[in-house]
Design an enzyme around this catalytic site. Structure first.
Site, PDB file in Angstrom:
ATOM      1  N   THR A 212      23.554 -46.926 -29.228  1.00  0.00           N
ATOM      2  CA  THR A 212      24.982 -46.626 -29.028  1.00  0.00           C
ATOM      3  C   THR A 212      25.236 -46.017 -27.650  1.00  0.00           C
ATOM      4  O   THR A 212      26.193 -46.373 -26.963  1.00  0.00           O
ATOM      5  CB  THR A 212      25.456 -45.661 -30.136  1.00  0.00           C
ATOM      6  OG1 THR A 212      25.140 -46.244 -31.405  1.00  0.00           O
ATOM      7  CG2 THR A 212      26.942 -45.395 -30.051  1.00  0.00           C
TER       8      THR A 212
ATOM      9  N   ARG B 120      23.522 -53.183 -23.913  1.00  0.00           N
ATOM     10  CA  ARG B 120      23.976 -51.878 -23.412  1.00  0.00           C
ATOM     11  C   ARG B 120      23.000 -51.315 -22.378  1.00  0.00           C
ATOM     12  O   ARG B 120      23.410 -50.668 -21.412  1.00  0.00           O
ATOM     13  CB  ARG B 120      24.156 -50.913 -24.582  1.00  0.00           C
ATOM     14  CG  ARG B 120      25.385 -51.248 -25.441  1.00  0.00           C
ATOM     15  CD  ARG B 120      25.369 -50.462 -26.738  1.00  0.00           C
ATOM     16  NE  ARG B 120      26.571 -50.639 -27.546  1.00  0.00           N
ATOM     17  CZ  ARG B 120      26.663 -50.276 -28.822  1.00  0.00           C
ATOM     18  NH1 ARG B 120      25.623 -49.726 -29.440  1.00  0.00           N
ATOM     19  NH2 ARG B 120      27.784 -50.453 -29.493  1.00  0.00           N
TER      20      ARG B 120
ATOM     21  N   ASN C 181      30.827 -49.027 -24.112  1.00  0.00           N
ATOM     22  CA  ASN C 181      29.514 -49.636 -24.365  1.00  0.00           C
ATOM     23  C   ASN C 181      29.580 -51.133 -24.714  1.00  0.00           C
ATOM     24  O   ASN C 181      28.663 -51.685 -25.302  1.00  0.00           O
ATOM     25  CB  ASN C 181      28.713 -48.809 -25.374  1.00  0.00           C
ATOM     26  CG  ASN C 181      29.353 -48.733 -26.741  1.00  0.00           C
ATOM     27  OD1 ASN C 181      30.336 -49.424 -26.997  1.00  0.00           O
ATOM     28  ND2 ASN C 181      28.787 -47.926 -27.624  1.00  0.00           N
TER      29      ASN C 181
ATOM     30  N   HIS D 132      30.332 -54.379 -29.986  1.00  0.00           N
ATOM     31  CA  HIS D 132      30.192 -53.816 -31.338  1.00  0.00           C
ATOM     32  C   HIS D 132      29.321 -54.728 -32.184  1.00  0.00           C
ATOM     33  O   HIS D 132      29.392 -55.948 -32.059  1.00  0.00           O
ATOM     34  CB  HIS D 132      31.571 -53.698 -32.014  1.00  0.00           C
ATOM     35  CG  HIS D 132      31.455 -53.390 -33.482  1.00  0.00           C
ATOM     36  ND1 HIS D 132      31.274 -52.110 -33.952  1.00  0.00           N
ATOM     37  CD2 HIS D 132      31.411 -54.210 -34.574  1.00  0.00           C
ATOM     38  CE1 HIS D 132      31.139 -52.151 -35.276  1.00  0.00           C
ATOM     39  NE2 HIS D 132      31.227 -53.409 -35.676  1.00  0.00           N
TER      40      HIS D 132
ATOM     41  N   GLU E 140      33.850 -56.031 -42.230  1.00  0.00           N
ATOM     42  CA  GLU E 140      34.471 -56.121 -40.904  1.00  0.00           C
ATOM     43  C   GLU E 140      34.917 -57.553 -40.595  1.00  0.00           C
ATOM     44  O   GLU E 140      35.977 -57.762 -40.000  1.00  0.00           O
ATOM     45  CB  GLU E 140      33.491 -55.598 -39.841  1.00  0.00           C
ATOM     46  CG  GLU E 140      33.261 -54.090 -39.998  1.00  0.00           C
ATOM     47  CD  GLU E 140      32.111 -53.533 -39.162  1.00  0.00           C
ATOM     48  OE1 GLU E 140      31.455 -54.304 -38.420  1.00  0.00           O
ATOM     49  OE2 GLU E 140      31.862 -52.312 -39.246  1.00  0.00           O
TER      50      GLU E 140
HETATM   51  P1  DAT Z   1      27.765 -48.241 -32.816  1.00  0.00           P
HETATM   52  O1  DAT Z   1      28.888 -48.873 -32.028  1.00  0.00           O
HETATM   53  O2  DAT Z   1      26.462 -48.301 -32.048  1.00  0.00           O
HETATM   54  O3  DAT Z   1      27.649 -48.776 -34.213  1.00  0.00           O
HETATM   55  P2  DAT Z   1      28.922 -45.848 -33.999  1.00  0.00           P
HETATM   56  O4  DAT Z   1      29.330 -46.687 -35.158  1.00  0.00           O
HETATM   57  O5  DAT Z   1      28.198 -44.580 -34.267  1.00  0.00           O
HETATM   58  O6  DAT Z   1      28.079 -46.682 -32.929  1.00  0.00           O
HETATM   59  O7  DAT Z   1      30.222 -45.459 -33.179  1.00  0.00           O
HETATM   60  C1  DAT Z   1      31.234 -46.430 -32.914  1.00  0.00           C
HETATM   61  C2  DAT Z   1      31.664 -46.304 -31.480  1.00  0.00           C
HETATM   62  O8  DAT Z   1      32.277 -45.035 -31.285  1.00  0.00           O
HETATM   63  C3  DAT Z   1      30.517 -46.329 -30.462  1.00  0.00           C
HETATM   64  O9  DAT Z   1      30.182 -47.647 -30.094  1.00  0.00           O
HETATM   65  C4  DAT Z   1      31.091 -45.561 -29.324  1.00  0.00           C
HETATM   66  C5  DAT Z   1      31.963 -44.529 -30.000  1.00  0.00           C
HETATM   67  N1  DAT Z   1      31.239 -43.258 -30.171  1.00  0.00           N
HETATM   68  C6  DAT Z   1      30.314 -42.968 -31.104  1.00  0.00           C
HETATM   69  N2  DAT Z   1      29.843 -41.717 -30.976  1.00  0.00           N
HETATM   70  C7  DAT Z   1      30.520 -41.210 -29.917  1.00  0.00           C
HETATM   71  C8  DAT Z   1      30.500 -39.953 -29.246  1.00  0.00           C
HETATM   72  N3  DAT Z   1      29.698 -38.956 -29.646  1.00  0.00           N
HETATM   73  N4  DAT Z   1      31.317 -39.783 -28.185  1.00  0.00           N
HETATM   74  C9  DAT Z   1      32.142 -40.773 -27.761  1.00  0.00           C
HETATM   75  N5  DAT Z   1      32.209 -41.987 -28.342  1.00  0.00           N
HETATM   76  C10 DAT Z   1      31.415 -42.192 -29.399  1.00  0.00           C
HETATM   77 MG    MG Z   2      28.869 -48.530 -35.862  1.00  0.00          MG
END
Ligand code: DAT
Ligand code: MG
Length: 151
Positions: free
Chosen positions: A93, A104, A114, A117, A128
């Site tokens: 992530t 990424r 990033n 998705h 989804e």
């Molecule tokens: P992923 O997209 O790898 O599944 P996730 O589901 O934990 O990650 O989070 C969704 C999105 O939210 C991620 O792509 C970017 C944003 N995000 C997650 N954690 C974050 C954080 N701590 N600060 C800022 N943006 C964040």
């Molecule tokens: Mg996610």
């Protein structure tokens, strides 16, 4: 390994940075079959459904405004172990933790930009895909290369 479907999207930063072909090509080359694909704007309602698990977190409002800020490329991808393979191709992530060779790790700098998705489980993949596609927008096709990709 089970044949699964996963939801993958090139997020607005990926579209703005002209990375659609680059990102889609990596999934195609990995061996995932496109069964749905759409260039679209995400509404606030769709974003809230999609990112419901993050509601209440400090980054939630920024995440919703980012994903609704410009067009995305929404994809439904199918293949053996599709969810895990897509996540591996995407990378961690936080781009600074993402391995070189991942999308990424090669193309992104910050967590809030990033690029891409990918669903985190087969159940979320189905959920989804249901948010972004009508059933009739998904295309069944045989994929003549499967015999060279799957043993
Ligand atoms: P992923 O997209 O790898 O599944 P996730 O589901 O934990 O990650 O989070 C969704 C999105 O939210 C991620 O792509 C970017 C944003 N995000 C997650 N954690 C974050 C954080 N701590 N600060 C800022 N943006 C964040
Ligand atoms: Mg996610």
């Amino acid at each position: 390994m089970a044949v699964e479907r996963t939801f993958v999207a090139v997020k607005p930063d990926g579209v703005e940075r002209i990375l659609v072909g680059e990102v889609v090509g990596r999934f195609e080359k990995r061996g995932l079959k496109i069964v749905g694909m759409k260039f679209m704007k995400v509404t606030k309602e769709m974003a809230e459904q999609h990112y419901g698990e993050h509601k209440g977190k400090p980054f939630y409002d920024g995440l919703v405004s980012y994903i609704t800020s410009g067009p995305i490329v929404a994809m439904a991808l199918e293949g053996k172990n599709a969810v895990a393979l897509a996540r591996q191709t995407i990378g961690a992530t936080k781009p600074q933790d993402a391995a070189p060779g991942t999308i990424r790790g090669d193309l992104a700098v910050e967590i809030g930009r990033n690029i891409v998705h990918g669903s985190d489980s087969p159940e979320n993949g189905q959920r989804e895909i249901g948010i972004f596609f009508k059933p009739e927008e998904l295309v069944e096709w045989s994929g003549s290369l499967n015999k060279w990709i799957w043993e």
